[in-house]
Design an enzyme around this catalytic site. Structure first.
Site, PDB file in Angstrom:
ATOM      1  N   SER A 113      30.878  42.176  43.818  1.00 29.72           N
ATOM      2  CA  SER A 113      32.137  41.148  44.572  1.00 29.72           C
ATOM      3  C   SER A 113      30.734  40.603  45.304  1.00 29.72           C
ATOM      4  O   SER A 113      29.741  40.116  44.521  1.00 29.72           O
ATOM      5  CB  SER A 113      32.841  41.240  45.437  1.00 29.72           C
ATOM      6  N   ASP A 279      31.331  38.043  41.347  1.00 30.16           N
ATOM      7  CA  ASP A 279      32.210  37.895  40.267  1.00 30.16           C
ATOM      8  C   ASP A 279      32.995  36.975  40.369  1.00 30.16           C
ATOM      9  O   ASP A 279      33.782  36.944  39.194  1.00 30.16           O
ATOM     10  CB  ASP A 279      32.984  39.274  40.323  1.00 30.16           C
ATOM     11  N   ASP A 281      35.782  35.381  42.031  1.00 30.65           N
ATOM     12  CA  ASP A 281      37.232  35.573  42.113  1.00 30.65           C
ATOM     13  C   ASP A 281      37.640  34.971  44.455  1.00 30.65           C
ATOM     14  O   ASP A 281      38.545  34.602  44.259  1.00 30.65           O
ATOM     15  CB  ASP A 281      38.042  37.405  42.291  1.00 30.65           C
ATOM     16  N   ARG A 282      36.581  35.080  44.431  1.00 27.00           N
ATOM     17  CA  ARG A 282      37.183  34.005  45.952  1.00 27.00           C
ATOM     18  C   ARG A 282      36.338  32.909  45.624  1.00 27.00           C
ATOM     19  O   ARG A 282      35.950  32.370  45.040  1.00 27.00           O
ATOM     20  CB  ARG A 282      35.825  35.239  46.800  1.00 27.00           C
ATOM     21  N   LYS A 376      42.515  37.466  42.467  1.00 26.60           N
ATOM     22  CA  LYS A 376      42.267  35.736  43.220  1.00 26.60           C
ATOM     23  C   LYS A 376      40.955  35.227  42.341  1.00 26.60           C
ATOM     24  O   LYS A 376      40.772  36.449  41.626  1.00 26.60           O
ATOM     25  CB  LYS A 376      41.521  36.785  45.054  1.00 26.60           C
TER      26      LYS A 376
HETATM   27  C1  G16 Z   1      37.771  42.334  48.163  1.00 27.15           C
HETATM   28  C2  G16 Z   1      38.995  42.451  48.082  1.00 27.15           C
HETATM   29  C3  G16 Z   1      39.426  41.652  49.263  1.00 27.15           C
HETATM   30  C4  G16 Z   1      39.711  42.096  50.594  1.00 27.15           C
HETATM   31  C5  G16 Z   1      37.610  41.915  50.834  1.00 27.15           C
HETATM   32  C6  G16 Z   1      37.223  42.441  51.869  1.00 27.15           C
HETATM   33  O1  G16 Z   1      37.073  41.320  48.292  1.00 27.15           O
HETATM   34  O2  G16 Z   1      39.354  42.721  46.952  1.00 27.15           O
HETATM   35  O3  G16 Z   1      41.726  42.238  49.375  1.00 27.15           O
HETATM   36  O4  G16 Z   1      40.311  41.392  51.314  1.00 27.15           O
HETATM   37  O5  G16 Z   1      37.199  42.996  49.558  1.00 27.15           O
HETATM   38  O6  G16 Z   1      37.612  44.122  52.256  1.00 27.15           O
HETATM   39  P1  G16 Z   1      36.996  44.024  53.571  1.00 27.15           P
HETATM   40  O7  G16 Z   1      38.181  43.553  54.978  1.00 27.15           O
HETATM   41  O8  G16 Z   1      37.899  45.149  53.456  1.00 27.15           O
HETATM   42  O9  G16 Z   1      35.961  44.448  53.564  1.00 27.15           O
HETATM   43  P2  G16 Z   1      36.262  41.476  46.881  1.00 27.15           P
HETATM   44  O10 G16 Z   1      36.427  40.232  46.873  1.00 27.15           O
HETATM   45  O11 G16 Z   1      34.783  41.365  47.816  1.00 27.15           O
HETATM   46  O12 G16 Z   1      36.077  41.927  46.065  1.00 27.15           O
END
Ligand code: G16
Length: 543
Positions: A113, A279, A281-282, A376
């Site tokens: 990510s 990736d 999604d954000r 997302k």
């Molecule tokens: C992932 C998850 C999200 C989460 C984020 C942060 O996002 O898919 O649901 O909010 O990590 O998680 P944490 O607070 O545990 O670090 P991504 O964009 O990294 O795949």
């Protein structure tokens, strides 16, 4: 082509976190590490024989090598077909779409990510189920279980498959179908949004900057925003993906996308700006002179989604992760629709989306999405914003001001303390746990505590329970502090402190968040002793 059966043994540290398994790239490159995990995916889901999977990633360092290994292992385990993005590239939402659209048995997405890429940075792998979403806690548990008892894996001895050309080839008895990574996704976006209205906006001189951060959304944003919608060439910045993301963190927040924030705050600001992550999604949303917090973005999108064709029938419900601000809850109340509070991790939205209980979901960590896929989706959020702006003929700032005037404003900030020694981070959390029972009734600068607990979630669809999902402290008047350890870091522990305050006085809706939240920030320090526990004077990142 010979099928090899390789003896192996369980490897420590293969427990997936918030979103799959994320480790240093060099760890993934160690003997058997990737292979053990991939075989454990097959073992955890009841085998790969006869199945069809989607495979793709964000193009970071080791993406290409890992995909070749996965293809040879899928073929050796009897998979019927693997659909791969050309060049091994698929954004996470595009992969989710393909998994659904082609009615496959799931997919493997390679990404860490927003974490940086490179041989000394991060890599990741996760399995998505046939609904297109990240594997549930149950399935993740079965995969992890399999990693702890693995004794062998199967792999074909073969040359690399050419992933550069679109078309179908055979790898042993398995079909490898290389597809255009953008086409199906772009078609889906065109179904959801009024492309003519957005194109008219650009034709009228509306200006946009989209920072792809040298990551996977570059080709998607260029094809959709510039080629299809007519945003002038150069509207997409850093649009060519690179294996190390140009040496930066592909994390769309005010720290890592600072040049874009500086641009919108400066004299030659575009009307609208956005960024996406490694990736895809954000997302981060900006307007001329304004940064929209992810929590506010979710609320604004929920209040206005009906203006886009794909959502004109209205929303069934909305869902947010627990640490996300309550801004969207008030929109749900006004719309008389259900709202849900889930643990952090997109996987927790899957059941609500599948059951038709939620249409829009979002998280404070820059994630927004809907039931169009089960991930997302950064570019989707950008297009929904553009569609809303095209219909309302409003600026981002005016839309936000009108939203706050109607619903009130949830001031919000998150403070991250990164790479803290695990023992210190655990001591901080244990200290908080020990105080939960005595906090209610006590008064602090943030107000009197009305409730303090460790969040647990009972899934309303399948009845499963997830415990230990972050410590919440609620205060009279709506202030809130949440403490959580991140589940996506790869070094030590990251302590996340989520700080929130609610304001409905019209005279106080335009403060700087850190100022408005000063009493809440001071209270977090007083209750948790962050400085003493971490030895840090200030957070590493404020978002
Ligand atoms: C992932 C998850 C999200 C989460 C984020 C942060 O996002 O898919 O649901 O909010 O990590 O998680 P944490 O607070 O545990 O670090 P991504 O964009 O990294 O795949």
């Amino acid at each position: 082509m010979e099928k090899l059966t390789i003896k192996t043994a369980p490897i420590e540290g293969q427990k997936p976190g918030t979103s799959g398994l994320r480790k240093k790239t060099r760890v993934f490159m160690e003997p058997h590490f990737l292979e053990n995990f991939v075989q454990s995916i097959w073992n955890g889901i009841g085998g790969a024989a006869g199945k069809t999977f989607v495979v793709g990633g964000d193009g970071r360092y080791f993406n290409d090598r890992a995909i070749q290994v996965i293809l040879r292992m899928a073929a050796a385990s009897g998979a019927a077909r693997v659909i791969v993005g050309q060049g091994g590239i698929l954004s996470t939402p595009a992969a989710s779409n393909l998994i659904r659209k082609r009615a496959t048995d799931g997919g493997i997405i390679l990404s860490a990510s927003h974490n940086p890429g490179g041989i000394d940075e991060d890599f990741g792998i996760k399995f998505n189920t046939p609904n297109g979403g990240p594997a549930s806690e149950d399935v993740t548990g079965q995969i992890f279980e399999a990693t702890t008892v693995i004794s062998q894996y199967e792999i074909l001895e073969a040359q690399d498959v050419d992933l550069g050309a679109i078309g179908t080839t055979m790898l042993g008895a398995m079909e490898v179908e290389v597809v255009d990574p953008v086409a199906d996704y772009a078609a889906l976006m065109e179904e959801l949004f009024d492309f003519d209205a957005i194109a008219a906006l650009f034709a009228g001189g509306f200006t946009l900057r989209f920072d792809a951060m040298h990551a996977v959304t570059g080709p998607y944003a260029t094809a959709i925003l510039e080629d299809r919608l007519g945003a002038p060439k150069g509207s997409v910045l850093n649009g060519v993906p690179s294996p190390d993301f140009g040496g930066g963190h592909p994390d769309p927040n005010p720290i890592w996308a600072k040049p874009l924030v500086d641009l919108v705050m400066g004299e030659n600001a575009p009307d609208f700006a956005a960024a996406s992550d490694g990736d895809g999604d954000r997302n981060m949303i900006l307007g001329r002179g304004v940064y929209v917090t992810p929590s506010d973005s979710l609320a604004v999108l929920a209040a206005n989604a009906h203006l886009a064709p794909g959502y004109k029938a209205g929303l069934a419900g909305v869902a947010r992760s627990m640490p996300t601000s309550g801004a969207v809850d008030r929109v749900a109340e006004a719309l008389s629709i259900e709202s849900f509070e889930t643990p952090t991790g997109w996987k927790f939205f899957g059941n609500l989306l599948d059951a038709g209980r939620a249409t829009l979901c979002g998280e404070e960590s820059a994630g927004t999405g809907s039931d169009h896929v089960r991930e997302k989706d950064g570019l989707w959020a950008v297009l929904l914003w553009l569609n809303i702006l095209a219909v309302t003929k409003s600026s981002v700032k005016d839309l936000l001001d009108a939203h706050w005037a109607r619903f009130g404003r949830n001031y919000y900030t998150r403070h991250d303390y990164e790479a803290v020694e695990n023992d210190r981070a655990n001591a901080l959390m244990d200290g908080l746990r020990g105080r939960l029972a005595t906090l209610p009734g006590q008064s602090f600068a943030a107000g009197t505590v009305t409730m303090a607990d460790e969040f647990a979630y009972d899934d309303p669809v399948d009845g499963s329970r997830s415990e230990g999902q972050g410590i919440r402290i609620l205060f009279e008047g709506g202030n809130r502090i949440v403490f959580r350890l991140s589940g996506t870091g790869t070094v030590g522990a990251t302590i996340r402190v989520y700080l929130e305050g609610v304001e409905s006085d019209p005279a106080k809706l335009n403060q700087v968040a850190e100022d408005a939240l000063a009493p809440v920030i001071a209270t977090a320090e007083e209750i948790a002793g962050i400085k003493a526990h971490t030895g840090r004077d200030a957070p590493d990142v404020k978002t």
